[in-house]
Design an enzyme around this catalytic site. Structure first.
Site, short mmCIF file in Angstrom:
data_model
loop_
_atom_site.label_atom_id
_atom_site.label_comp_id
_atom_site.label_asym_id
_atom_site.label_seq_id
_atom_site.Cartn_x
_atom_site.Cartn_y
_atom_site.Cartn_z
N SER A 1 0.84 -1.18 0.00
CA SER A 1 0.00 0.00 0.00
C SER A 1 0.88 1.24 0.00
O SER A 1 2.00 1.21 0.46
CB SER A 1 -0.95 0.00 1.19
OG SER A 1 -0.26 -0.37 2.35
N GLY A 2 0.33 2.26 -0.58
CA GLY A 2 1.07 3.51 -0.66
C GLY A 2 0.20 4.65 -0.20
O GLY A 2 -0.85 4.44 0.40
N GLY A 3 0.64 5.84 -0.49
CA GLY A 3 -0.06 7.01 -0.01
C GLY A 3 -1.48 7.12 -0.52
O GLY A 3 -2.35 7.62 0.16
N VAL B 1 -2.36 -1.79 -3.54
CA VAL B 1 -2.21 -2.47 -4.81
C VAL B 1 -2.33 -3.97 -4.58
O VAL B 1 -1.76 -4.51 -3.63
CB VAL B 1 -0.86 -2.14 -5.47
CG1 VAL B 1 -0.75 -2.83 -6.82
CG2 VAL B 1 -0.72 -0.64 -5.63
N LYS C 1 -4.98 -1.31 -8.57
CA LYS C 1 -4.67 -0.26 -7.61
C LYS C 1 -5.99 0.31 -7.12
O LYS C 1 -6.75 0.89 -7.89
CB LYS C 1 -3.85 0.82 -8.30
CG LYS C 1 -3.42 1.93 -7.39
CD LYS C 1 -2.49 2.83 -8.16
CE LYS C 1 -1.89 3.90 -7.29
NZ LYS C 1 -0.96 4.71 -8.08
N ASP D 1 6.58 12.90 -10.21
CA ASP D 1 6.91 12.21 -8.95
C ASP D 1 7.85 11.04 -9.23
O ASP D 1 7.66 9.95 -8.71
CB ASP D 1 5.62 11.74 -8.25
CG ASP D 1 5.87 11.38 -6.78
OD1 ASP D 1 6.91 11.83 -6.23
OD2 ASP D 1 5.06 10.65 -6.20
#
Lengths: 676, 191
Positions: free
Chosen positions: A85-87, A91, A106, A191
């Site tokens: 997991s991200g911000g 996923v 995602k 990014d």
């Protein structure tokens, strides 16, 4: 139920749970002889006493998270496991059950779902080998379906120290190539960082165009600065709009980190033994605080990296020749400052002819001596780096349709490499035999007949250049033939023994068009795969099955691997094998891909050369479905549900996302679009 | 109406001493604080950084009593009160979610393939457990309280034992029976 009775139920339940299973029945009968209602209640509770489920998680859990359990269905996608997991969300690894394909889903957290279309639009405009591909959007539920990438993130790789300089230059060039393609579409990544780059067997892949934005669109409302601070350019940190040169700055930081294993800081000095002198200069030109003094286009960066790579690693130069060719063209398009730098390091070796196609897609070459500086905050990438190579990826889901259902039997469809035409066998009711036909995939033109239709011509296969169609003639003079796709008399490449009824007629061309693989009977009785020289007629044995049948050969797109079905007892109980080939096509080593012992009816490679589609049924006579299996990395077969249970003879186009096969009901030819 | 932390501590002490009206005064205080924390929690939809429900109750307790070191006896009582309130907050929340669903907004999420999305099916589960638990409470109030603490407040078996002043073994046994009964009721209906 009364409280008293409930106390009794609880007590009997407690004792029953502690009973051994075989004495429980007796215990229950004894203790509830007087009250069948109690017994019924206890039995009901016992049925729900074990296992997990309701009430195992406190009511709060999962209310705030959007967690998907393995096995959850999201439309046609089945969640397999969580990848991380991200911000912005989590996923998951999932299976597209229609195509049997592994995908990454995602799931965006709710506050980010407005980015869904933005990110979707950004990626969908990019169809690039080094950009993670987007397949689908779950609009309502808020998810993106993307290419599943097996590999390691650069961030994780960097925890083990710097990369060899060869890999830095190679992956650097790939990343720059991906970003250059994005910039040409007016998309700035914004990014770029090691966590957004995956290192795979097929090179680097840039992920997460999550904060990417079409460069000429407005900045996000409220002037919020989006991106990861550590990889932002000074001008970005000051709140200026990100442009393509912010990505160039970020790439400089990433390159520095790849080469040194350390974060760049303004005090950093780059020195690393073994790095070409030009590399330090390149870093310097990426990392100038003033955007005007940096490289002005990502193409320039990529070009410089490719040249350095070619210069520094003679061994892998061949592999890069094509890419350098592209890079050389970009020299003209690069800003003058870059061109000056390049003139020192471009290798003298001339690239191969493939540049012609690229020239066609590049607009009129701009002046080589353009002024060195762009205005410092141009909202668009430099005009010279925006040729019109727009090939938007369709979001449309895969869809199957009947492609040909003429009277008579059709079989062995073969999509031309570009997906524009289909060759196939058809026994036209008026002819009495099977002829080879060719027909455009999309136009409604009538099929053109290429052979006479009195013999049994099966197993059509396109040559890699799309000019010829090889096939097996199974009556009369049995052998391997080819015919020009534009018409003419067939040429006999080599005679073969009359094939067994169940031996597939599948033939396959090597990528250089010089060899055709097909099964033939060997001296020992079994059937093996042989290569026949198209011009020389030379015959080479490739496999060594002595009692059973090896058939359905399929060359991988790069010609380095050959897949086939290895069967015992005739054609029953087959498994997929892949044999690795030397450059001269002598077999190197073999690997078993499946362990199923099934009845195989056709094999085709996926365009990326990393997986196969094949038709298989449990036994002869049973239904056959299409399956897909990853070869590199090895994976488990996944059924392609979309194709149903009566599918054979799969063929996949090298471009265009098409899959075709024979459906046994009426021996019709079926076409799946948006197959990726 | 009592507002300060001193009041909460005093009310807890009075409750312990057996004053029934102390609870009535305590409830709205705790409820407001919990609801505020809960709203914040619900908005914090970031995977991996989720507050645990117990942490929520602890946070509310520390906040309301201003005690750095928890007074264990009071804390256990507080948990008892909080369990009841958390249940109310969760059930209200679930009702709203399912009402939104009925009004059409969440139809696709609640009823389609995405049904299993954890945050969507949970409201339905919460409502169902709440209603069935009301029946269990009529048969056995203590067991009902225990389910409230374990399921709605998210307390562990140990914390529940402490909050209810029961041996751990009893809590485990009662929980097993309650869970089997509730599951049976929810899966097979009333016999």
């Amino acid at each position: 139920m009364t409280p008293e009775r409930w106390r009794r139920v609880k007590e009997i339940f407690r004792q029953a749970v502690e009973c051994r299973a075989d004495t429980r029945e007796v215990f229950l009968a004894d203790s509830t002889a007087d009250d069948p209602e109690v017994r019924c209640e206890v039995e009901k509770m016992l049925r729900h006493a074990d296992g997990t489920g309701l009430l195992d998680r406190p009511a709060w859990e999962g209310l705030a998270e959007r967690e998907l359990e393995p096995g959850t269905r999201l439309g046609p996608y089945e969640i397999a496991s969580k990848l991380g997991s991200g911000g912005m969300g989590s996923v998951y690894k999932a299976i597209d059950t229609r195509l049997g394909r592994t995908v990454a889903i995602k799931m965006l957290n709710r506050e980010f779902t407005h980015r869904l279309r933005l990110e979707g639009r950004a990626i969908s405009a990019l169809n690039h080998p080094h950009v993670c591909a987007l397949y689908d959007i779950g609009d309502r539920e808020g998810y993106l379906v993307m290419e599943y990438i097996e590999g390691e993130s650069l961030a994780s790789r960097l925890t083990r120290g710097p990369l060899p300089i060869e890999a830095v230059l190679r992956h650097g060039a790939e990343i720059a190539d991906a970003l250059a393609a994005a910039h040409r579409q007016g998309i700035v990544h914004r990014d770029l960082k090691p966590a957004n780059i995956m290192i795979t067997g097929a090179g680097a892949k840039v992920l997460d165009f999550g904060v990417a934005q079409i460069a000429h669109e407005a900045e996000p409302a409220g002037g919020e600065v989006v991106g990861t601070a550590a990889y932002m350019s000074p001008s970005q940190l000051n709140g200026n709009p990100a442009d393509s040169r912010s990505d160039i700055f970020a790439l400089g930081l990433v390159l520095y980190e790849m080469a040194t294993g350390r974060r760049h800081s303004w005090e950093s000095h780059y020195e690393r033994a073994g790095a070409p002198a030009g590399f330090a200069r390149l870093l310097d030109r990426c990392l100038r605080p003033d955007a005007v003094q940096r490289f002005q286009s990502m193409d320039g960066v990529r070009c410089a990296l490719e040249a350095l790579h070619a210069e520094s690693s003679g061994a892998s130069r061949r592999r890069w020749r094509a890419a350098v060719g592209v890079g050389l063209l970009a020299v003209a398009a690069a800003a003058a400052g870059t061109a000056v730098l390049m003139s020192n390091i471009v290798p003298s070796k001339r690239p191969r002819a493939q540049t012609a196609a690229i020239v066609e897609s590049t607009p009129a070459s701009p002046e080589p001596q353009r002024p060195p500086a762009e205005p410092s905050s141009s909202p668009r990438p430099p005009a010279s780096s925006r040729p019109a190579m727009v090939r938007p990826v369709s979001f449309a889901p895969p869809a199957v349709s009947t492609w040909a259902s003429y009277p008579g039997l059709k079989r062995d469809p073969s999509l031309s490499p570009d997906g524009a035409r289909m060759a196939f066998s058809w026994n036209h009711p008026g002819l009495g035999g099977y002829a080879i036909y060719v027909q455009p995939v999309n136009a409604s033109a009538a099929p053109a007949m290429l052979t006479e239709g009195r013999a049994e011509d099966w197993g059509a296969a396109w040559s890699p250049d799309g000019r010829r169609i090889a096939f097996q003639r199974r009556t009369g003079q049995t052998g391997i033939y080819y015919v020009e796709a534009s018409g003419g008399a067939p040429d006999l490449v080599a005679p073969i023994a009359r094939p067994g009824r169940e031996t597939l007629p599948q033939v396959s061309w090597s990528h250089d068009g010089k060899w055709i693989a097909t099964p033939d009977r060997g001296p020992s009785g079994g059937t093996q795969i042989y290569l026949f020289g198209v011009d020389s007629g030379e015959k080479r044995r490739l496999t060594w099955n002595t009692t059973g049948t090896d058939h359905a050969p399929a060359f991988s797109p790069d010609g380095r691997l050959l897949a086939y079905a290895d069967c015992v007892e005739g054609v029953h109980a087959c498994d997929l094998m892949v044999v690795a080939l030397e450059r001269d096509f002598t077999p190197k080593r073999e690997r078993r891909i499946t362990q199923q012992g099934v009845y195989i009816r056709g094999i085709a490679w996926l365009p990326d050369g990393r997986g196969l589609v094949y038709s298989a049924g449990r036994t002869i006579g049973a239904d056959t479905s299409l399956w897909r299996v990853s070869v590199n990395p090895p994976g488990d077969p996944q059924r392609i549900d979309l194709a149903g249970s009566r599918a054979r003879h799969p063929t996949v186009s090298q471009t265009g996302g098409l899959l075709a096969y024979t459906r046994l009901d009426g021996w019709a030819l079926m076409l799946v679009r948006n197959f990726r | 109406m009592a507002e300060s932390s001193g009041d909460v501590t005093k009310l807890l002490a009075q409750m312990q001493a057996g004053r029934k009206d102390a609870l009535a005064q305590l409830l709205p205080l705790v409820y407001n604080e919990l609801r505020r924390l809960a709203a914040r929690y619900m908005q914090q939809e970031r995977g991996g950084h989720t507050l645990q429900p117990t942490a929520l109750v602890h946070e509310a307790y520390l906040k309301l009593t201003h005690q750095d070191r928890a007074n264990w006896h009071n804390r256990a009582q507080f948990m008892g009160v909080a369990g009841q309130l958390m249940r109310r907050i969760l059930v209200d929340h679930a009702r709203k979610r399912c009402a939104a669903k009925r009004s059409g907004e969440l139809v696709t999420l609640c009823e389609s393939a995405a049904r299993q999305l954890a945050d969507v099916s949970r409201p339905e589960e919460i409502l169902a457990v709440h209603l069935t638990l009301e029946r269990l409470e009529r048969l056995d109030p203590q067991q009902g309280k225990l389910v409230e603490l374990r399921y709605f407040a998210g307390l562990s078996a140990e914390e529940t034992a402490e909050a209810m002043g029961l041996p751990l073994r009893t809590v485990e046994r009662e929980w097993a029976a309650a869970k089997a009964w509730l599951r049976a009721q929810l899966a097979e209906g009333e016999s």
